[in-house]
Write a protein that holds these residues in place. Sequence first.
Motif, mmCIF file in Angstrom:
data_model
loop_
_atom_site.group_PDB
_atom_site.id
_atom_site.type_symbol
_atom_site.label_atom_id
_atom_site.label_comp_id
_atom_site.label_asym_id
_atom_site.label_seq_id
_atom_site.Cartn_x
_atom_site.Cartn_y
_atom_site.Cartn_z
ATOM 1 N N CYS A 13 1.045 -1.316 -0.052
ATOM 2 C CA CYS A 13 -0.014 0.063 -0.170
ATOM 3 C C CYS A 13 0.676 1.297 0.002
ATOM 4 N N TYR A 47 -16.987 -1.488 -2.689
ATOM 5 C CA TYR A 47 -16.291 -2.106 -1.529
ATOM 6 C C TYR A 47 -16.047 -3.446 -2.032
ATOM 7 N N LEU A 48 -14.666 -3.816 -1.917
ATOM 8 C CA LEU A 48 -14.370 -5.115 -2.362
ATOM 9 C C LEU A 48 -14.144 -6.010 -0.936
ATOM 10 N N ASN A 50 -14.225 -10.171 0.874
ATOM 11 C CA ASN A 50 -14.188 -11.544 0.720
ATOM 12 C C ASN A 50 -14.919 -12.427 1.686
ATOM 13 N N PRO A 67 -14.495 -11.267 -4.864
ATOM 14 C CA PRO A 67 -13.684 -12.410 -5.825
ATOM 15 C C PRO A 67 -14.376 -13.532 -5.833
ATOM 16 N N GLY A 86 -9.230 -14.077 -5.468
ATOM 17 C CA GLY A 86 -8.574 -12.992 -4.463
ATOM 18 C C GLY A 86 -7.187 -13.368 -4.505
ATOM 19 N N VAL A 91 -8.701 -7.545 -8.078
ATOM 20 C CA VAL A 91 -8.631 -6.096 -7.858
ATOM 21 C C VAL A 91 -8.362 -5.327 -9.363
ATOM 22 N N ARG A 92 -7.603 -6.073 -9.972
ATOM 23 C CA ARG A 92 -7.360 -5.598 -11.499
ATOM 24 C C ARG A 92 -8.730 -5.878 -12.312
ATOM 25 N N LEU A 94 -11.876 -5.733 -11.070
ATOM 26 C CA LEU A 94 -12.637 -4.556 -10.649
ATOM 27 C C LEU A 94 -12.298 -3.162 -11.186
ATOM 28 N N CYS A 95 -11.030 -3.019 -11.361
ATOM 29 C CA CYS A 95 -10.694 -1.762 -11.734
ATOM 30 C C CYS A 95 -10.970 -1.414 -13.376
#
Length: 105
Positions: A13, A47-48, A50, A67, A86, A91-92, A94-95
């Motif tokens: 991060c 919001y992602l 799991n 995921p 996940g 994440v990729r 979703l983006c």
Amino acid sequence: LSTETNPVVAQRCSKLNLPVMQGVDDKAAALGALLSERQYDSARVVYLGNDVNDLPCFPIVGCAAVPSDAHPNALSQADIVLNQRGGYGAVRELCDLLLTRLSER
């Protein structure tokens, strides 16, 4: 937001210049405080999550995504179920989905 504390997550991060909150016992309260502090419209937040500890956050936001390998309860309550697992491109995915939808506007 993570209930766990992981130095690898913190480092990643930091590298991506993303804020991180670890060791969070009540994700919904932390999310609510963050949205309030930053004056974000919760209806425009994705919001992602799991796992079951993410479920209290789902009704707070406009869109809950998971995921493909999320906990069954999270899968059944999500607005979007991604194709990727996940840690393997969720994440990729979703983006890319969000960027595609924004470009279609």
